[in-house]
Scaffold this motif. Structure first.
Motif, short mmCIF file in Angstrom:
data_model
loop_
_atom_site.label_atom_id
_atom_site.label_comp_id
_atom_site.label_asym_id
_atom_site.label_seq_id
_atom_site.Cartn_x
_atom_site.Cartn_y
_atom_site.Cartn_z
N UNK A 1 89.09 26.45 39.11
CA UNK A 1 88.01 25.58 39.60
C UNK A 1 88.48 24.16 39.97
N UNK A 2 89.40 23.58 39.20
CA UNK A 2 89.86 22.22 39.47
C UNK A 2 90.55 22.11 40.83
N UNK A 3 91.17 23.20 41.27
CA UNK A 3 91.87 23.19 42.56
C UNK A 3 91.06 23.91 43.64
N UNK A 4 89.82 24.24 43.31
CA UNK A 4 88.91 24.90 44.25
C UNK A 4 89.45 26.26 44.72
N UNK A 5 90.12 26.98 43.81
CA UNK A 5 90.64 28.32 44.11
C UNK A 5 89.65 29.33 43.52
N UNK A 6 89.04 30.16 44.37
CA UNK A 6 88.06 31.12 43.86
C UNK A 6 88.73 32.25 43.07
#
Length: 157
Positions: free
Chosen positions: A110-115
């Motif tokens: 989530x912190x790196x916006x990776x689903x």
């Protein structure tokens, strides 16, 4: 009326019963059952069937990168091939394992916006009952061949 019946066995039932209760058999059975699934997960990733699709920024980044080169530019989870190559059945732990960052791919970052891309669940969901049976069948046939090879004995004539 008298009927004579003669029964012959092409293997030793005693040896077979001991073998089926052995640790060696359990290892062979687990390998025959789970190794085909590891292969299936690898193919699922290689063919680019993992959802969610990559963002344009990621694809562009992969194209620009000189080292290591990307072998699956627009396929999720298939960039350098390390993840796919790492998926295997671990006989010691009796589980399917992969490289350490596989867990991050499954859960997402989530912190790196990776689903989250749970390729194992996605592959299992897409697998038809026929494919599941076929995977199991291949492994079990191999196990049967090992059993036959180990226990075959020549019959007295």
């Amino acid at each position: 009326m008298k009927i004579d019946v003669k029964i012959k066995a092409s293997f030793s039932f005693y040896k077979l019963s001991k073998f089926i209760n052995s640790k060696n058999y359990m290892n062979l059975k687990n390998k025959a059952t789970f190794s085909p699934f590891a292969t299936h997960y690898k193919e699922f990733i290689r063919k680019g069937r993992v959802k969610d699709k990559l963002k344009k920024v990621t694809i562009d980044s992969r194209r620009r990168r000189k080292s290591p080169t990307s072998i699956g530019v627009n396929k999720p989870l298939y960039d350098t091939g390390k993840l796919v190559q790492s998926i295997r059945y671990d006989e010691k732990d009796k589980s399917i394992k992969g490289i350490d960052y596989a867990a991050y791919q499954i859960q997402g970052i989530p912190k790196k916006n990776v689903p989250p891309r749970d390729f194992i669940q996605q592959a299992n969901d897409k697998m038809s009952d026929a494919k599941f049976v076929n995977l199991q069948r291949k492994g079990i046939l191999q196990l049967g061949q090992v059993i036959r090879r180990v226990f075959r004995r020549k019959l007295a004539k």
